[in-house]
Design a protein around this motif. Structure first.
Motif, short mmCIF file in Angstrom:
data_model
loop_
_atom_site.label_atom_id
_atom_site.label_comp_id
_atom_site.label_asym_id
_atom_site.label_seq_id
_atom_site.Cartn_x
_atom_site.Cartn_y
_atom_site.Cartn_z
N LEU A 29 57.40 -8.38 35.62
CA LEU A 29 56.62 -8.90 34.50
C LEU A 29 55.92 -10.19 34.88
N SER A 30 56.57 -11.03 35.65
CA SER A 30 55.96 -12.27 36.12
C SER A 30 54.72 -11.98 36.98
N GLU A 31 54.84 -10.99 37.86
CA GLU A 31 53.70 -10.62 38.71
C GLU A 31 52.54 -10.09 37.87
N VAL A 32 52.86 -9.30 36.84
CA VAL A 32 51.82 -8.77 35.96
C VAL A 32 51.13 -9.91 35.22
N ARG A 33 51.92 -10.85 34.69
CA ARG A 33 51.32 -11.99 33.98
C ARG A 33 50.44 -12.83 34.91
N SER A 34 50.88 -13.02 36.14
CA SER A 34 50.08 -13.79 37.10
C SER A 34 48.78 -13.09 37.40
N ALA A 35 48.85 -11.77 37.58
CA ALA A 35 47.63 -11.00 37.86
C ALA A 35 46.68 -11.03 36.67
N GLU A 36 47.22 -10.92 35.46
CA GLU A 36 46.38 -10.99 34.26
C GLU A 36 45.71 -12.35 34.15
N ALA A 37 46.45 -13.40 34.46
CA ALA A 37 45.87 -14.75 34.38
C ALA A 37 44.78 -14.92 35.43
N ALA A 38 44.98 -14.35 36.61
CA ALA A 38 43.97 -14.45 37.66
C ALA A 38 42.70 -13.70 37.27
N GLU A 39 42.86 -12.56 36.62
CA GLU A 39 41.69 -11.78 36.17
C GLU A 39 40.94 -12.50 35.06
N ALA A 40 41.66 -13.19 34.21
CA ALA A 40 41.03 -13.88 33.09
C ALA A 40 40.21 -15.08 33.55
N GLY A 41 40.54 -15.61 34.71
CA GLY A 41 39.81 -16.76 35.21
C GLY A 41 40.32 -18.06 34.62
N PRO A 42 39.63 -19.15 34.92
CA PRO A 42 40.09 -20.46 34.45
C PRO A 42 39.88 -20.63 32.96
N PRO A 43 40.60 -21.58 32.36
CA PRO A 43 40.41 -21.85 30.94
C PRO A 43 38.97 -22.27 30.66
N GLY A 44 38.49 -21.97 29.51
CA GLY A 44 37.13 -22.34 29.14
C GLY A 44 36.16 -21.17 29.23
N GLY A 45 36.64 -20.03 29.72
CA GLY A 45 35.82 -18.84 29.71
C GLY A 45 34.85 -18.68 30.87
N LEU A 46 34.83 -19.60 31.82
CA LEU A 46 33.93 -19.43 32.95
C LEU A 46 34.48 -18.37 33.89
#
Length: 81
Positions: A58-75
């Motif tokens: 689950l930690s790996e999935v969350r990390s991958a999701e965060a990487a796909e979402a990109g940095p905060p602020g929507g860029l």
């Protein structure tokens, strides 16, 4: 804000430590002839080991999701370069 993946990693680490302690206790009980208690402790150790594995995944999935979402602020990744 706290990193959910890091929190999951910490929880997985604790479950791994609990599993190790339970396996160690099971070995001591078995050496002393208490086979029933040893089996129960091993079953609990397996439960904690499986939980640790699930938390790591689950930690790996969350990390991958965060990487796909990109940095905060929507860029999008690389958009600021």
């Amino acid at each position: 804000m706290s990193d959910p993946a890091a929190s999951l990693d910490r929880a997985a680490c604790l479950d791994e430590q609990i599993s190790f302690a339970l396996r160690t206790a099971a070995a001591v009980h078995e050496e002393n002839g208490n086979v029933a208690a040893a089996e129960e402790l091993r079953a609990q150790a397996r439960h904690h080991s499986l939980r640790a594995t699930r938390l790591r995944v689950l930690s790996e999935v969350r990390s991958a999701e965060a990487a796909e979402a990109g940095p905060p602020g929507g860029l999008a990744r690389g958009a600021w370069a």
